[in-house]
Design a protein around this motif. Structure first.
Motif, PDB file in Angstrom:
ATOM      1  N   ALA A  20      29.984  14.918  14.963  1.00  0.00           N
ATOM      2  CA  ALA A  20      29.380  15.020  16.294  1.00  0.00           C
ATOM      3  C   ALA A  20      30.489  15.163  17.329  1.00  0.00           C
ATOM      4  CB  ALA A  20      28.533  13.796  16.584  1.00  0.00           C
ATOM      5  N   LYS A  21      30.415  16.236  18.105  1.00  0.00           N
ATOM      6  CA  LYS A  21      31.449  16.484  19.114  1.00  0.00           C
ATOM      7  C   LYS A  21      31.035  15.838  20.432  1.00  0.00           C
ATOM      8  CE  LYS A  21      32.937  20.785  17.061  1.00  0.00           C
ATOM      9  NZ  LYS A  21      33.075  22.213  17.224  1.00  0.00           N
ATOM     10  N   PRO A  22      31.971  15.155  21.075  1.00  0.00           N
ATOM     11  CA  PRO A  22      31.629  14.549  22.371  1.00  0.00           C
ATOM     12  C   PRO A  22      31.384  15.648  23.405  1.00  0.00           C
ATOM     13  CG  PRO A  22      33.971  14.313  21.928  1.00  0.00           C
ATOM     14  CD  PRO A  22      33.356  14.918  20.706  1.00  0.00           C
ATOM     15  N   ARG A  23      30.377  15.437  24.220  1.00  0.00           N
ATOM     16  CA  ARG A  23      30.054  16.408  25.262  1.00  0.00           C
ATOM     17  C   ARG A  23      30.842  16.095  26.522  1.00  0.00           C
ATOM     18  NH1 ARG A  23      23.789  16.923  25.882  1.00  0.00           N
ATOM     19  NH2 ARG A  23      24.624  18.086  27.607  1.00  0.00           N
ATOM     20  N   PRO A  24      31.291  17.111  27.221  1.00  0.00           N
ATOM     21  CA  PRO A  24      31.999  16.857  28.484  1.00  0.00           C
ATOM     22  C   PRO A  24      31.083  16.123  29.466  1.00  0.00           C
ATOM     23  CG  PRO A  24      32.230  19.153  27.821  1.00  0.00           C
ATOM     24  CD  PRO A  24      31.214  18.531  26.907  1.00  0.00           C
ATOM     25  N   GLU A  25      31.666  15.244  30.225  1.00  0.00           N
ATOM     26  CA  GLU A  25      30.918  14.490  31.232  1.00  0.00           C
ATOM     27  C   GLU A  25      31.177  15.115  32.593  1.00  0.00           C
ATOM     28  OE1 GLU A  25      30.860  10.066  33.268  1.00  0.00           O
ATOM     29  OE2 GLU A  25      32.053  10.399  31.461  1.00  0.00           O
ATOM     30  N   VAL A  26      30.122  15.360  33.339  1.00  0.00           N
ATOM     31  CA  VAL A  26      30.237  15.956  34.673  1.00  0.00           C
ATOM     32  C   VAL A  26      29.780  14.922  35.686  1.00  0.00           C
ATOM     33  CG1 VAL A  26      29.461  17.814  36.189  1.00  0.00           C
ATOM     34  CG2 VAL A  26      29.796  18.260  33.750  1.00  0.00           C
ATOM     35  N   GLN A 120      23.494  18.216  40.971  1.00  0.00           N
ATOM     36  CA  GLN A 120      23.441  18.431  39.521  1.00  0.00           C
ATOM     37  C   GLN A 120      22.404  19.502  39.177  1.00  0.00           C
ATOM     38  OE1 GLN A 120      25.456  16.236  37.571  1.00  0.00           O
ATOM     39  NE2 GLN A 120      25.039  17.367  35.726  1.00  0.00           N
ATOM     40  N   ARG A 121      21.219  19.396  39.777  1.00  0.00           N
ATOM     41  CA  ARG A 121      20.157  20.380  39.521  1.00  0.00           C
ATOM     42  C   ARG A 121      20.551  21.760  40.035  1.00  0.00           C
ATOM     43  NH1 ARG A 121      16.647  16.298  40.897  1.00  0.00           N
ATOM     44  NH2 ARG A 121      16.531  16.999  43.041  1.00  0.00           N
ATOM     45  N   SER A 122      21.058  21.805  41.249  1.00  0.00           N
ATOM     46  CA  SER A 122      21.390  23.088  41.877  1.00  0.00           C
ATOM     47  C   SER A 122      22.523  23.813  41.166  1.00  0.00           C
ATOM     48  CB  SER A 122      21.791  22.878  43.342  1.00  0.00           C
ATOM     49  OG  SER A 122      20.708  22.381  44.073  1.00  0.00           O
ATOM     50  N   CYS A 123      23.413  23.066  40.566  1.00  0.00           N
ATOM     51  CA  CYS A 123      24.597  23.658  39.927  1.00  0.00           C
ATOM     52  C   CYS A 123      24.507  23.666  38.412  1.00  0.00           C
ATOM     53  CB  CYS A 123      25.842  22.897  40.377  1.00  0.00           C
ATOM     54  SG  CYS A 123      26.125  22.953  42.149  1.00  0.00           S
ATOM     55  N   ALA A 124      23.336  23.441  37.848  1.00  0.00           N
ATOM     56  CA  ALA A 124      23.196  23.314  36.390  1.00  0.00           C
ATOM     57  C   ALA A 124      23.740  24.535  35.655  1.00  0.00           C
ATOM     58  CB  ALA A 124      21.734  23.067  36.020  1.00  0.00           C
ATOM     59  N   GLN A 126      26.071  26.761  36.603  1.00  0.00           N
ATOM     60  CA  GLN A 126      27.532  26.805  36.703  1.00  0.00           C
ATOM     61  C   GLN A 126      28.182  25.700  35.885  1.00  0.00           C
ATOM     62  OE1 GLN A 126      25.376  26.896  39.230  1.00  0.00           O
ATOM     63  NE2 GLN A 126      25.940  28.509  40.679  1.00  0.00           N
ATOM     64  N   ILE A 127      27.566  24.522  35.890  1.00  0.00           N
ATOM     65  CA  ILE A 127      28.084  23.404  35.098  1.00  0.00           C
ATOM     66  C   ILE A 127      28.049  23.757  33.617  1.00  0.00           C
ATOM     67  CG2 ILE A 127      27.616  21.021  34.365  1.00  0.00           C
ATOM     68  CD1 ILE A 127      26.642  20.536  37.284  1.00  0.00           C
ATOM     69  N   ALA A 128      26.943  24.343  33.169  1.00  0.00           N
ATOM     70  CA  ALA A 128      26.836  24.741  31.760  1.00  0.00           C
ATOM     71  C   ALA A 128      27.910  25.746  31.400  1.00  0.00           C
ATOM     72  CB  ALA A 128      25.449  25.311  31.477  1.00  0.00           C
ATOM     73  N   GLU A 129      28.158  26.720  32.274  1.00  0.00           N
ATOM     74  CA  GLU A 129      29.199  27.716  32.017  1.00  0.00           C
ATOM     75  C   GLU A 129      30.578  27.071  31.974  1.00  0.00           C
ATOM     76  OE1 GLU A 129      29.039  31.319  34.371  1.00  0.00           O
ATOM     77  OE2 GLU A 129      26.861  31.162  34.489  1.00  0.00           O
ATOM     78  N   LEU A 130      30.853  26.179  32.912  1.00  0.00           N
ATOM     79  CA  LEU A 130      32.151  25.502  32.929  1.00  0.00           C
ATOM     80  C   LEU A 130      32.370  24.638  31.695  1.00  0.00           C
ATOM     81  CD1 LEU A 130      32.394  24.473  36.685  1.00  0.00           C
ATOM     82  CD2 LEU A 130      33.924  26.046  35.477  1.00  0.00           C
ATOM     83  N   THR A 131      31.345  23.892  31.304  1.00  0.00           N
ATOM     84  CA  THR A 131      31.509  22.999  30.163  1.00  0.00           C
ATOM     85  C   THR A 131      31.663  23.771  28.857  1.00  0.00           C
ATOM     86  OG1 THR A 131      29.105  22.664  29.981  1.00  0.00           O
ATOM     87  CG2 THR A 131      30.351  21.015  31.220  1.00  0.00           C
ATOM     88  N   ARG A 132      31.135  24.989  28.803  1.00  0.00           N
ATOM     89  CA  ARG A 132      31.367  25.817  27.611  1.00  0.00           C
ATOM     90  C   ARG A 132      32.834  26.225  27.471  1.00  0.00           C
ATOM     91  NH1 ARG A 132      26.066  27.812  28.621  1.00  0.00           N
ATOM     92  NH2 ARG A 132      26.828  29.508  29.926  1.00  0.00           N
ATOM     93  N   LEU A 133      33.582  26.154  28.548  1.00  0.00           N
ATOM     94  CA  LEU A 133      34.997  26.498  28.528  1.00  0.00           C
ATOM     95  C   LEU A 133      35.889  25.332  28.079  1.00  0.00           C
ATOM     96  CD1 LEU A 133      35.181  28.443  31.909  1.00  0.00           C
ATOM     97  CD2 LEU A 133      35.013  29.420  29.604  1.00  0.00           C
ATOM     98  N   ILE A 134      35.308  24.156  27.991  1.00  0.00           N
ATOM     99  CA  ILE A 134      36.048  22.953  27.634  1.00  0.00           C
ATOM    100  C   ILE A 134      36.131  22.819  26.116  1.00  0.00           C
ATOM    101  CG2 ILE A 134      36.124  20.416  27.843  1.00  0.00           C
ATOM    102  CD1 ILE A 134      36.458  21.900  30.521  1.00  0.00           C
TER     103      ILE A 134
END
Length: 136
Positions: A20-26, A120-124, A126-134
């Protein structure tokens, strides 16, 4: 055989934890500055929430692993930054004193947490795209 059966689920559980990979925390950390001071930020809001829960600055400070002096200074700085105080403290004595939130303090918590949720809702996307880069 019973021992083998008991140890097998534990080994399976361990390998599942490793895979199980830890998910990035935003986290959003909004601050409102007034002159050189942070009038309002995540630490002061957390402290207000702890005061609401525990009914005293000292208990709130302990719950946040903070010194009483640091907590008192943060509450004082917050109250001096506001038009009306966020807390009301009573001196110690037989009943031990305490600290409660004023309606302003309750409003600060509600509005601050609402801003976090809305951001969090408004930027969901962009957050998803950024966390895919981590790297995980």
């Amino acid at each position: 055989m019973a021992d083998t059966a008991k140890s097998k689920p534990a080994a399976t559980k361990k390998s599942a934890q490793k895979s199980a990979k830890p998910r990035p925390e935003v986290r959003f950390r909004m601050r409102i500055r007034s002159a050189d001071a942070v009038a309002l930020g995540p630490g002061k809001v957390a402290l207000l929430e702890a005061v609401r829960e525990y009914g005293s600055i000292s208990a709130a400070a302990r719950s946040l692993d903070m010194s009483y002096r640091r907590a008192w200074l943060l509450i004082d700085e917050l109250n001096r930054s506001l038009k009306s105080p966020a807390t009301h403290s009573e001196q110690g004595g037989q009943s031990g004193g305490g600290c409660t939130l004023t309606p302003v303090g309750e409003t600060i918590i509600r509005l601050y947490r609402d801003v976090e949720e809305e951001a969090q809702r408004s930027c969901a996307k962009q957050i998803a795209e950024l966390t895919r880069l981590i790297r995980s």
